[in-house]
Design an enzyme around this catalytic site. Structure first.
Site, PDB file in Angstrom:
ATOM      1  N   GLY A  38      38.949 -24.780  -8.873  1.00  0.00           N
ATOM      2  CA  GLY A  38      39.487 -23.761  -9.767  1.00  0.00           C
ATOM      3  C   GLY A  38      40.074 -22.582  -9.015  1.00  0.00           C
ATOM      4  O   GLY A  38      40.380 -22.678  -7.829  1.00  0.00           O
ATOM      5  N   ALA A  39      40.252 -21.445  -9.738  1.00  0.00           N
ATOM      6  CA  ALA A  39      41.021 -20.308  -9.223  1.00  0.00           C
ATOM      7  C   ALA A  39      42.367 -20.852  -8.735  1.00  0.00           C
ATOM      8  O   ALA A  39      42.782 -20.641  -7.596  1.00  0.00           O
ATOM      9  CB  ALA A  39      40.275 -19.561  -8.119  1.00  0.00           C
ATOM     10  N   HIS A  44      47.609 -25.725  -5.659  1.00  0.00           N
ATOM     11  CA  HIS A  44      46.932 -26.706  -6.515  1.00  0.00           C
ATOM     12  C   HIS A  44      47.932 -27.351  -7.484  1.00  0.00           C
ATOM     13  O   HIS A  44      47.908 -28.558  -7.700  1.00  0.00           O
ATOM     14  CB  HIS A  44      45.842 -26.026  -7.349  1.00  0.00           C
ATOM     15  CG  HIS A  44      44.712 -25.434  -6.555  1.00  0.00           C
ATOM     16  ND1 HIS A  44      44.419 -24.103  -6.572  1.00  0.00           N
ATOM     17  CD2 HIS A  44      43.793 -26.010  -5.742  1.00  0.00           C
ATOM     18  CE1 HIS A  44      43.367 -23.866  -5.807  1.00  0.00           C
ATOM     19  NE2 HIS A  44      42.973 -25.004  -5.277  1.00  0.00           N
ATOM     20  N   GLY A 155      44.985 -31.872  -0.627  1.00  0.00           N
ATOM     21  CA  GLY A 155      45.903 -31.055   0.165  1.00  0.00           C
ATOM     22  C   GLY A 155      45.686 -31.217   1.660  1.00  0.00           C
ATOM     23  O   GLY A 155      44.547 -31.289   2.125  1.00  0.00           O
ATOM     24  N   GLU A 156      46.783 -31.240   2.387  1.00  0.00           N
ATOM     25  CA  GLU A 156      46.692 -31.190   3.859  1.00  0.00           C
ATOM     26  C   GLU A 156      46.134 -29.844   4.321  1.00  0.00           C
ATOM     27  O   GLU A 156      45.728 -29.707   5.465  1.00  0.00           O
ATOM     28  CB  GLU A 156      48.075 -31.400   4.480  1.00  0.00           C
ATOM     29  CG  GLU A 156      48.598 -32.820   4.314  1.00  0.00           C
ATOM     30  CD  GLU A 156      49.979 -33.011   4.924  1.00  0.00           C
ATOM     31  OE1 GLU A 156      50.604 -31.998   5.334  1.00  0.00           O
ATOM     32  OE2 GLU A 156      50.433 -34.162   4.968  1.00  0.00           O
TER      33      GLU A 156
HETATM   34  P1  AMP Z   1      40.001 -26.162  -3.494  1.00  0.00           P
HETATM   35  O1  AMP Z   1      40.029 -25.793  -4.938  1.00  0.00           O
HETATM   36  O2  AMP Z   1      40.294 -25.035  -2.577  1.00  0.00           O
HETATM   37  O3  AMP Z   1      38.802 -26.958  -3.130  1.00  0.00           O
HETATM   38  O4  AMP Z   1      41.212 -27.135  -3.282  1.00  0.00           O
HETATM   39  C1  AMP Z   1      41.464 -28.217  -4.129  1.00  0.00           C
HETATM   40  C2  AMP Z   1      42.566 -29.040  -3.523  1.00  0.00           C
HETATM   41  O5  AMP Z   1      43.740 -28.239  -3.378  1.00  0.00           O
HETATM   42  C3  AMP Z   1      42.224 -29.567  -2.130  1.00  0.00           C
HETATM   43  O6  AMP Z   1      42.718 -30.897  -2.011  1.00  0.00           O
HETATM   44  C4  AMP Z   1      42.961 -28.612  -1.241  1.00  0.00           C
HETATM   45  O7  AMP Z   1      43.311 -29.165   0.010  1.00  0.00           O
HETATM   46  C5  AMP Z   1      44.207 -28.323  -2.058  1.00  0.00           C
HETATM   47  N1  AMP Z   1      44.844 -27.081  -1.648  1.00  0.00           N
HETATM   48  C6  AMP Z   1      44.235 -25.881  -1.423  1.00  0.00           C
HETATM   49  N2  AMP Z   1      45.144 -24.981  -0.998  1.00  0.00           N
HETATM   50  C7  AMP Z   1      46.348 -25.609  -0.964  1.00  0.00           C
HETATM   51  C8  AMP Z   1      47.685 -25.198  -0.611  1.00  0.00           C
HETATM   52  N3  AMP Z   1      47.961 -23.975  -0.188  1.00  0.00           N
HETATM   53  N4  AMP Z   1      48.674 -26.122  -0.695  1.00  0.00           N
HETATM   54  C9  AMP Z   1      48.409 -27.391  -1.104  1.00  0.00           C
HETATM   55  N5  AMP Z   1      47.176 -27.830  -1.460  1.00  0.00           N
HETATM   56  C10 AMP Z   1      46.157 -26.953  -1.388  1.00  0.00           C
END
Ligand code: AMP
Length: 290
Positions: A38-39, A44, A155-156
């Site tokens: 989230g957030a 995302h 995400g990478e």
């Molecule tokens: P998180 O909510 O931070 O756990 O991230 C959820 C997904 O979004 C994960 O697969 C992350 O790698 C991806 N993600 C986070 N930040 C970015 C970004 N700036 N660009 C692309 N994907 C992202």
């Protein structure tokens, strides 16, 4: 713009998630899945768009997973804003938001773990967050078993995590194809992250120095300069900007093995560094010699 987009159904129970997914599958539709905490930001949303290109239906999970945070980390203060997330998901026409409660994911008596090796033991994130990938592996294995998607997009930005999940999906015969998607950045290069809201104005001004140093180092390594020397200078540059570096290293892009020379394989530069109380991670590819 948000008000005109149809709202995205919100589901909290596993039984309801399974019912909805089964209906789509019965109609022959492919299911794409994007797990998040989230957030949501545009990074995302770019994963949702990638999933949409590959599947008729896209499910996005929003779950701040307690088991991937260590006791001293930011689980308690991690930003939670489900209403705003639903508005953002409506803009990219996600089909469903799955936001289970912690008790739905980890009912009393929950006692099973997933042991991850290989890329999870690369001595990068795992050195500083030794329990992190075990927590990620359990929640991702559960989510992929719950939604049973055809594809799941990661995400990478979290590059080591992407390799850990690819390895786990292969090793445990999970049916989903794991798709990696590029990092979305702010105009000044800072990788988008839900944690960027923690940065003070001054820290936010300094933050893009991490990406700048990675880009400069990747360019020099591509041009043939020795990796050890270039990475040493990059570390100096980032420390001088005001970061406390956890790691800033060149690794093999597929195995995360240490590499000394560009010819040792496709290279990836990976970094984690702290600005005040905020820990930022980032990584970029080193372009291969033409
Ligand atoms: P998180 O909510 O931070 O756990 O991230 C959820 C997904 O979004 C994960 O697969 C992350 O790698 C991806 N993600 C986070 N930040 C970015 C970004 N700036 N660009 C692309 N994907 C992202």
């Amino acid at each position: 713009m948000t008000s005109s987009a149809p709202s995205v159904p919100l589901v909290g129970s596993l039984a309801e998630l399974r019912r909805r997914v089964a209906d789509w599958r019965a109609r022959g539709e492919r299911i794409g899945f994007v797990p998040t905490m989230g957030a949501l930001h545009d990074g995302h949303l770019s994963l949702v768009e990638e999933a949409r290109r590959r599947a008729e239906r896209v499910v996005v999970s929003v779950f701040v997973n307690p088991t991937q945070f260590a006791a001293n980390e930011d689980f308690g203060r991690y930003p939670r804003m489900l209403e705003a997330d639903l508005d953002r998901l409506a803009r990219v026409a996600a089909d469903l938001c799955y936001a289970p409660a912690v008790e739905e994911m980890y009912p009393p008596g929950f006692s099973t773990g997933v042991t991850v090796g290989g890329p999870a033991e690369a001595d990068l994130e795992d050195r500083f967050r030794p329990t992190h990938f075990a927590g990620v592996a359990v929640v991702v294995a559960k989510l992929l078993n719950q939604a049973e998607p055809d594809i799941a997009v990661f995400g990478e930005k979290d590059y080591q995590q992407l390799l850990v999940i690819r390895r786990m999906a292969r090793d445990l015969d999970l049916r989903a194809e794991i798709v990696g998607a590029p990092t979305l950045r702010e105009a000044d290069g800072l990788a988008m992250s839900s944690r960027n809201v923690y940065l003070s104005d001054e820290e936010r001004r300094v933050a893009p120095a991490l990406h700048r140093a990675l880009v400069a180092a990747a360019g020099r390594i591509s041009a043939g300069e020795p990796i050890g020397h270039v990475m040493g200078e990059a570390r100096e540059e980032v420390a001088t900007a005001g970061f406390a570096i956890d790691y800033l290293e060149a690794r093999h892009a597929l195995t995360l093995a240490r590499i000394a020379r560009r010819q040792d394989g496709p290279a990836r530069l990976l970094a984690a560094a702290r600005l005040g109380a905020t820990r930022l991670i980032d990584n970029i590819a080193v372009e291969e010699a033409r």
